[in-house]
Design an enzyme around this catalytic site. Sequence first.
Site, mmCIF file in Angstrom:
data_model
loop_
_atom_site.group_PDB
_atom_site.id
_atom_site.type_symbol
_atom_site.label_atom_id
_atom_site.label_comp_id
_atom_site.label_asym_id
_atom_site.label_seq_id
_atom_site.Cartn_x
_atom_site.Cartn_y
_atom_site.Cartn_z
ATOM 1 N N GLN A 35 83.498 8.679 55.944
ATOM 2 C CA GLN A 35 82.221 9.045 55.336
ATOM 3 C C GLN A 35 81.041 8.393 56.063
ATOM 4 O OE1 GLN A 35 83.876 8.314 50.965
ATOM 5 N NE2 GLN A 35 81.806 9.138 50.957
ATOM 6 N N ASP A 76 86.777 11.353 53.597
ATOM 7 C CA ASP A 76 88.199 10.959 53.521
ATOM 8 C C ASP A 76 88.623 10.507 52.126
ATOM 9 O OD1 ASP A 76 86.841 8.531 53.774
ATOM 10 O OD2 ASP A 76 88.000 7.832 55.489
HETATM 11 O O1 LIG Z 1 82.453 4.071 53.617
HETATM 12 C C1 LIG Z 1 83.482 4.420 53.065
HETATM 13 C C2 LIG Z 1 83.466 4.939 51.668
HETATM 14 O O2 LIG Z 1 82.205 4.918 51.072
HETATM 15 C C3 LIG Z 1 84.790 4.333 53.803
HETATM 16 O O3 LIG Z 1 85.873 4.467 52.944
HETATM 17 C C4 LIG Z 1 84.825 5.326 54.944
HETATM 18 O O4 LIG Z 1 84.978 6.631 54.398
HETATM 19 C C5 LIG Z 1 85.866 4.985 55.992
HETATM 20 O O5 LIG Z 1 87.153 5.100 55.551
HETATM 21 P P1 LIG Z 1 88.504 4.688 56.312
HETATM 22 O O6 LIG Z 1 88.358 4.976 57.758
HETATM 23 O O7 LIG Z 1 88.808 3.264 56.004
HETATM 24 O O8 LIG Z 1 89.527 5.592 55.679
#
Ligand SMILES: O=C(CO)[C@@H](O)[C@H](O)COP(=O)(O)O
Length: 477
Positions: free
Chosen positions: A79, A239
């Site tokens: 995100q 995600d």
């Molecule tokens: O910033 C957030 C949610 O707000 C994170 O959860 C990102 O979406 C990255 O996720 P991963 O790479 O750890 O799955």
Amino acid sequence: MAAPDGPLVIGVDSSTQSTKALVVDAATGTVVARGQAPHVVTAEHDSDPEQWWEALSEAVAQCGPAAQRAAAVSVAGQQHGLVALGADDRPVRNALLWNDTRSAPQRDRLIEELGGPAAWAERVGSVPPASFTVTKWAWLTENEPKAAAATRAVRLPHDYLTGRLTGQGVDGGTTDRGDASGSGWWASATESYDEQILAHVGLDPKLLPRVVGAGEAAGTVRSGLPLPEGILVAAGTGDNMAGALGLGLVPGQPVLSLGTSGTVYAVTERRPADPTGIVAGFADAGSGWLPLACTLNCTQAVDRFATLLGLEREATEPGGTAVVLPFLDGERTPDLPYASGLVHGLRHATTGGQLLQAAYDGAVFALLRALDSVLDESADPAEPILLIGGGARGTAWRETVRRLSGRPVRVPRAEELVALGAAAQAAGLLLGRDPAAVARDWDTAAGPAYEAVERDEAALARLDATLRDADALLRRR
Ligand SMILES: O=C(CO)[C@@H](O)[C@H](O)COP(=O)(O)O
Ligand SMILES: Nc1ncnc2c1ncn2[C@@H]1O[C@H](COP(=O)(O)OP(=O)(O)O)[C@@H](O)[C@H]1O
């Protein structure tokens, strides 16, 4: 392998460290092929979007001939990242990622200038942390005005990849309400882009992608790609929203995701609006909501401690009084963007294994403090925490969550729930069904259950006191 029962779909998870692709039988949820390719993230927490595209192509290629038989595809992405595209459809610079805190001063100013935390929460659903795209755009205009001036389109990571699949350039991009809700310029109160916020940060709404509705396609796959030409491309999503879809989540089920980020979330019917800023009030990928708290320091921070101590990640030992606040990248929950890691309570008797356990405790503690805030008041405390993400495969992570939560834990057998959620979205589009219901039919949340154990109140109290007493140190720039 037996012939699949239904059409095949592809689900892609383009997360911080890698891209994973699954080819899934839409009728049963059986994974018939998988691929994975890594990303490079710079020390400044930015990444070249072109490299995500190469990783997606590589991960799909690893799926072999099954990918060529797919009838629909969907991309879930990390995100918040700011992808700024120039007139040639190429990024004007590397994307600024969700875990980059350089826009913290712009974030502070934006909150103050637009009415304070409560006004932001009411309007956008969240008090933006420095992770949100709006703060990154404000940083770009202030620090790299030439790059901002050359920008002809602003995209989130999953929008960018969806556009590469469909061939939509700067004039025709799409996004979905889930990922849009983490931008800071999508108002959850009105479910539309907020023109006042956009004007305040000098971003022309025409540069933003169209928000496609649930069940609507983003387009079809263009020619010349390692995927079948003309197949449906679903809207895609963030995600975490895809993780919720992948589990077929219903209200009251808490999820703890242990990856580069740590996240804790649930789906709700009420629109979240937390003025304390702990809970981000995201939309989910359908028509509901996804209150979520996120930490910047999770599996990578704890792995870093293990490396520093020269230990395997499972070599924890119980006992001792050490406290670790593993805020190596600054932190978002609690809101301490300038913090660094802190170790306290060492004694001659402290072992390396105890120090490693303290790092796990510090990472999990920050997430569990937000657990009650993401759940509705009516949620049953006996409902197991669903543990997902790369860390869910580790015994030390699971046991730390059990010990510090005092709740039962279930570890879904299905791995790659984000990619599975994207696959469920593609299947939902293809079959004209609700993607979460598709995932429930696939029984993706099934897996070994672990009973509740007594909560380790002493460890929680030590962490709480250290966090409070170290406040000035953790805020120092
Ligand atoms: O910033 C957030 C949610 O707000 C994170 O959860 C990102 O979406 C990255 O996720 P991963 O790479 O750890 O799955
Ligand atoms: N068997 C395992 N035990 C504990 N942790 C693991 C295991 N396998 C992978 N991990 C952790 O999972 C993390 C990657 O998780 P993942 O959810 O794929 O991350 P992201 O989606 O953020 O890129 C790695 O940082 C690693 O520490």
